[in-house]
Design a protein around this motif. Structure first.
Motif, PDB file in Angstrom:
ATOM      1  N   SER A  24       0.825  -1.203   0.000  1.00  0.00           N
ATOM      2  CA  SER A  24       0.000   0.000   0.000  1.00  0.00           C
ATOM      3  C   SER A  24       0.864   1.259   0.000  1.00  0.00           C
ATOM      4  CB  SER A  24      -0.920   0.006   1.222  1.00  0.00           C
ATOM      5  OG  SER A  24      -1.635   1.222   1.315  1.00  0.00           O
ATOM      6  N   ARG A  37       1.261   1.584  -3.987  1.00  0.00           N
ATOM      7  CA  ARG A  37      -0.120   2.060  -4.159  1.00  0.00           C
ATOM      8  C   ARG A  37      -1.079   0.922  -4.482  1.00  0.00           C
ATOM      9  NH1 ARG A  37      -1.069   5.045  -8.232  1.00  0.00           N
ATOM     10  NH2 ARG A  37       0.787   4.575  -9.455  1.00  0.00           N
ATOM     11  N   GLN A  40      -4.057  -1.143  -3.438  1.00  0.00           N
ATOM     12  CA  GLN A  40      -5.168  -0.838  -2.545  1.00  0.00           C
ATOM     13  C   GLN A  40      -5.529  -1.998  -1.624  1.00  0.00           C
ATOM     14  OE1 GLN A  40      -8.378   0.772  -4.764  1.00  0.00           O
ATOM     15  NE2 GLN A  40      -9.448   1.566  -2.992  1.00  0.00           N
ATOM     16  N   SER A  41      -5.492  -3.226  -2.145  1.00  0.00           N
ATOM     17  CA  SER A  41      -5.945  -4.376  -1.364  1.00  0.00           C
ATOM     18  C   SER A  41      -5.069  -5.591  -1.635  1.00  0.00           C
ATOM     19  CB  SER A  41      -7.402  -4.720  -1.710  1.00  0.00           C
ATOM     20  OG  SER A  41      -8.215  -3.578  -1.613  1.00  0.00           O
ATOM     21  N   SER A  61      -7.202  -3.543  -6.898  1.00  0.00           N
ATOM     22  CA  SER A  61      -7.455  -2.098  -6.895  1.00  0.00           C
ATOM     23  C   SER A  61      -8.871  -1.834  -7.361  1.00  0.00           C
ATOM     24  CB  SER A  61      -6.456  -1.392  -7.828  1.00  0.00           C
ATOM     25  OG  SER A  61      -6.808  -0.032  -8.012  1.00  0.00           O
TER      26      SER A  61
END
Length: 238
Positions: free
Chosen positions: A113, A117, A119-120, A205
């Motif tokens: 993250s 970047r 997200q999950s 994402s």
């Protein structure tokens, strides 16, 4: 006897012949610089003509600008590769410091993250990696069951790793700890194998273009190879 008639120069001296002759005599214009200034050639960008020297200067400037652009592209690629290396290095070091499988999962989610970047993250582990644990795995780790295993195998479609769109329904099944997107997201999937299957790693994402199908999966496969080895080591150490 009649005198032979001189050949018509327009019939014997073609542009191709002139070009070949000049190619064989590159020193022809030495001492004839004034002739160079008189020669006119088509302008490369507009109608009309410019001197040969102006055209040469124009071409050299274009070549210099092209070389400068290519150099900048190489430097930009080098800067990107260095940044990627540093972020990957910090990620792997953080994973190596994990003292449990849950800590490994948390470090994986946090590092991806903050540095990439992502997200999950979801880490679906085969029961053999979790049977010895006193407590159920904590998200982003999950025990691989039949429903998740069947769906993940279908999404990979026989591949070891893949980037693709992820529907809201699939997100709810495979990343139940993270709020799903309104319609669809995207993900990078990879199998966790080390002589035998040990599960799946999912990076996801909400952005449908973040993990588009055309992306290379080398990083995801490398990360999966590291994660499965650490999971097996932590399991054997319990």
């Amino acid at each position: 006897m009649t005198q032979a008639q001189a050949p018509d120069p327009r019939q014997t001296l073609s542009p191709e012949a002139v070009a070949r002759w000049l190619a064989r005599h590159p020193d022809f214009f030495v001492g004839r610089e004034g002739l160079l200034q008189q020669l006119k050639v088509p302008h490369p960008e507009t109608q009309g003509a410019i001197s040969l020297l102006e055209r040469l200067v124009h071409d050299l400037r274009e070549r210099a600008e092209g070389a400068e652009w290519r150099l900048e592209q190489l430097l930009e690629s080098a800067r990107h590769n260095e940044s990627q290396y540093r972020r990957t290095r910090e990620l792997i070091l953080a994973l190596l410091e994990a003292e449990s499988s849950d800590a490994l999962g948390q470090a994986l989610a946090t590092q991806l993250s903050e540095r990439f970047r992502t997200q999950s993250v979801a880490l679906w582990c085969a029961p053999s990696l979790t049977d010895c644990e006193p407590q159920p795995p904590q998200p982003p780790r999950f025990i691989l069951d039949d429903a998740a295993g069947i769906r993940l195998a279908a999404l990979l479609d026989g591949r070891a790793s893949r980037c693709r769109r992820l529907s809201r329904k699939d997100w709810q099944l495979l990343l139940p700890h993270i709020e799903p997107p309104a319609q669809a997201g995207s993900c990078a999937l990879t199998r966790l194998t080390l002589g035998e299957p040990f599960g799946y790693l999912i990076l996801a994402s909400h952005d449908t273009e973040h993990f588009r199908a055309s992306l290379d999966t080398l990083f995801t496969e490398y990360l999966g190879d590291v994660v499965v080895r650490l999971l097996v080591r932590l399991t054997q150490g319990q």
